[in-house]
Scaffold this motif. Structure first.
Motif, PDB file in Angstrom:
ATOM      1  N   HIS A 260       0.830  -1.210   0.000  1.00  0.00           N
ATOM      2  CA  HIS A 260       0.000   0.000   0.000  1.00  0.00           C
ATOM      3  C   HIS A 260       0.862   1.257   0.000  1.00  0.00           C
ATOM      4  O   HIS A 260       0.640   2.176  -0.801  1.00  0.00           O
ATOM      5  N   ARG A 261       1.836   1.315   0.900  1.00  0.00           N
ATOM      6  CA  ARG A 261       2.669   2.524   1.022  1.00  0.00           C
ATOM      7  C   ARG A 261       3.511   2.756  -0.226  1.00  0.00           C
ATOM      8  O   ARG A 261       3.672   3.896  -0.683  1.00  0.00           O
TER       9      ARG A 261
ATOM     10  N   LYS B 282       1.262   3.846  -3.079  1.00  0.00           N
ATOM     11  CA  LYS B 282       0.808   5.216  -2.836  1.00  0.00           C
ATOM     12  C   LYS B 282       1.909   6.224  -3.182  1.00  0.00           C
ATOM     13  O   LYS B 282       1.635   7.354  -3.584  1.00  0.00           O
TER      14      LYS B 282
ATOM     15  N   GLU C 238      -8.623  -4.674  -3.704  1.00  0.00           N
ATOM     16  CA  GLU C 238      -8.996  -3.909  -2.518  1.00  0.00           C
ATOM     17  C   GLU C 238      -8.041  -2.737  -2.295  1.00  0.00           C
ATOM     18  O   GLU C 238      -8.457  -1.645  -1.900  1.00  0.00           O
ATOM     19  N   LEU C 239      -6.763  -2.966  -2.554  1.00  0.00           N
ATOM     20  CA  LEU C 239      -5.768  -1.903  -2.365  1.00  0.00           C
ATOM     21  C   LEU C 239      -5.896  -0.813  -3.421  1.00  0.00           C
ATOM     22  O   LEU C 239      -5.672   0.372  -3.138  1.00  0.00           O
TER      23      LEU C 239
ATOM     24  N   LEU D 110      -4.793   1.586  -6.429  1.00  0.00           N
ATOM     25  CA  LEU D 110      -3.505   2.261  -6.662  1.00  0.00           C
ATOM     26  C   LEU D 110      -2.680   1.563  -7.749  1.00  0.00           C
ATOM     27  O   LEU D 110      -1.452   1.716  -7.792  1.00  0.00           O
TER      28      LEU D 110
ATOM     29  N   GLN E  75      -0.998   0.319   7.198  1.00  0.00           N
ATOM     30  CA  GLN E  75      -2.311   0.152   6.571  1.00  0.00           C
ATOM     31  C   GLN E  75      -3.308   1.249   6.915  1.00  0.00           C
ATOM     32  O   GLN E  75      -4.401   1.278   6.357  1.00  0.00           O
ATOM     33  N   ASP E  76      -2.923   2.158   7.808  1.00  0.00           N
ATOM     34  CA  ASP E  76      -3.842   3.205   8.262  1.00  0.00           C
ATOM     35  C   ASP E  76      -3.922   4.323   7.221  1.00  0.00           C
ATOM     36  O   ASP E  76      -2.972   5.091   7.037  1.00  0.00           O
ATOM     37  N   GLU E  77      -5.035   4.430   6.550  1.00  0.00           N
ATOM     38  CA  GLU E  77      -5.221   5.416   5.475  1.00  0.00           C
ATOM     39  C   GLU E  77      -5.130   6.853   5.983  1.00  0.00           C
ATOM     40  O   GLU E  77      -4.830   7.772   5.224  1.00  0.00           O
ATOM     41  N   SER E  78      -5.401   7.075   7.264  1.00  0.00           N
ATOM     42  CA  SER E  78      -5.404   8.437   7.806  1.00  0.00           C
ATOM     43  C   SER E  78      -4.007   8.966   8.092  1.00  0.00           C
ATOM     44  O   SER E  78      -3.827  10.155   8.342  1.00  0.00           O
TER      45      SER E  78
ATOM     46  N   GLU F   1      -0.403   9.988   6.878  1.00  0.00           N
ATOM     47  CA  GLU F   1       0.313  10.348   5.654  1.00  0.00           C
ATOM     48  C   GLU F   1       1.805  10.025   5.731  1.00  0.00           C
ATOM     49  O   GLU F   1       2.414   9.652   4.735  1.00  0.00           O
TER      50      GLU F   1
END
Length: 230
Positions: free
Chosen positions: A37-38, A41, A62-63, A65, A157-160, A162
Motif C-alpha cells: 500500500h505505502r 501510494k 482492494e488496495l 492504486l 495500513q492506516d489510510e489516515s 500520511e
C-alpha cells in the motif's frame, strides 16, 4: 561493484528507483499488504504475491492504486526487486520453490523469526543465524538484502496517516543493492533507509522486533526507530 567498506553513500546520491517493479511475497498478510500500500501510494509499480493467485488478485483489487496480484512465481518473475514478507514458518519452503524466478533479483528479506509464550515475544535463532542469512543460503544467485523489519503493520495500513516517521535499517553484502533498498525506503514519506551492516549482523536487527512488541504492549504504541547523528 563497489565494496561496502568504502564511504557511506549520501542520501542524495542514491539511485532513482521510481521505475522499478516491486513484488511483495506474502502481500496478502498484514505486513506485506501494508508495504504494498505505502509503496504504491508513493508511485511505485507493485505486484503482491500469494500461493493462491485469486487471493492475491482480490487483495490487490482492494488496495487499488494500480497494484496487481499474482501467484508467487509470477510475482517474482515480473518484479525487479522482491520483498519477502511471508510467515517465518513458510520462509524456507517459499524461497526454495522460487530459486529460479528470484535469480539475479534484489531480494529484501523482512522476516522476523519470533516465538511467543506467556512472557511475550522472543527471538528465535535460525540455523543459518538469521532469516536473511537463510535466504542468502537458499538463493545463491540472488542479491539478498534485509530491511523493513521494524515497521508497524497497523500504521502501514492506516489510510489516515500520511507519514511514518521511522528509519529502516538496511543490511547486505553488495553496496549497489543496499543503495537501491535505501532509496526504496525513502520513497515512503517519513522513512529513511540507513545502511546497518552485512548480513551476518541481521540477527540482532530481526530480534529487536521482540523488544518493540514489548514497548508497544506497555505503552499502547506503534513504536519505530530513529538513528541519531546520521
Amino acid at each position: 561493484m563497489t565494496s561496502l567498506d568504502s564511504a557511506t553513500n549520501p542520501a542524495h546520491e542514491l539511485p532513482d528507483v521510481s521505475q522499478l517493479v516491486v513484488g511483495v511475497l506474502g502481500g496478502t498478510g498484514d505486513q506485506g499488504r501494508g508495504l504494498a500500500h505505502r509503496l504504491a501510494k508513493a508511485g511505485q509499480q507493485v505486484i503482491i504475491g500469494s500461493r493462491d493467485a485469486a487471493r492475491a488478485e482480490a487483495s490487490a483489487a482492494e488496495l487499488g492504486l494500480g497494484v496487481r496480484g499474482a501467484d508467487n512465481a509470477t510475482t517474482a518473475r515480473e518484479s525487479d526487486i522482491v520483498i519477502v514478507a511471508v510467515p517465518w514458518e513458510g520462509h524456507a519452503a517459499t524461497l526454495t520453490a522460487l530459486r529460479e524466478e528470484l535469480a539475479g533479483k534484489i531480494v529484501v528479506d523482512c522476516v522476523n523469526p519470533l516465538g511467543f509464550d506467556k512472557q511475550g515475544a522472543y527471538a528465535l535463532v535460525p540455523e543459518e543465524g538469521s532469516a536473511a542469512q537463510q535466504a542468502a543460503a537458499l538463493l545463491p544467485d540472488s542479491r539478498v538484502t534485509a530491511a523493513f523489519h521494524h515497521l508497524s503493520a497497523v500504521l502501514l495500513q492506516d489510510e489516515s496517516i500520511e507519514r511514518i516517521d521511522t528509519d529502516v535499517m538496511v543490511l547486505g553484502e553488495e553496496r549497489a543493492a543496499t543503495d537501491v533498498v535505501q532509496a526504496l525506503a525513502g520513497r515512503i514519506p517519513g522513512m529513511r533507509g540507513v545502511f546497518a551492516g552485512r548480513l551476518r549482523n541481521a540477527h540482532q536487527v530481526e530480534s529487536l522486533v521482540a523488544n518493540l512488541i514489548s514497548v508497544n504492549r506497555r505503552y499502547k504504541a506503534h513504536a519505530g526507530l530513529r538513528i541519531t547523528d546520521v
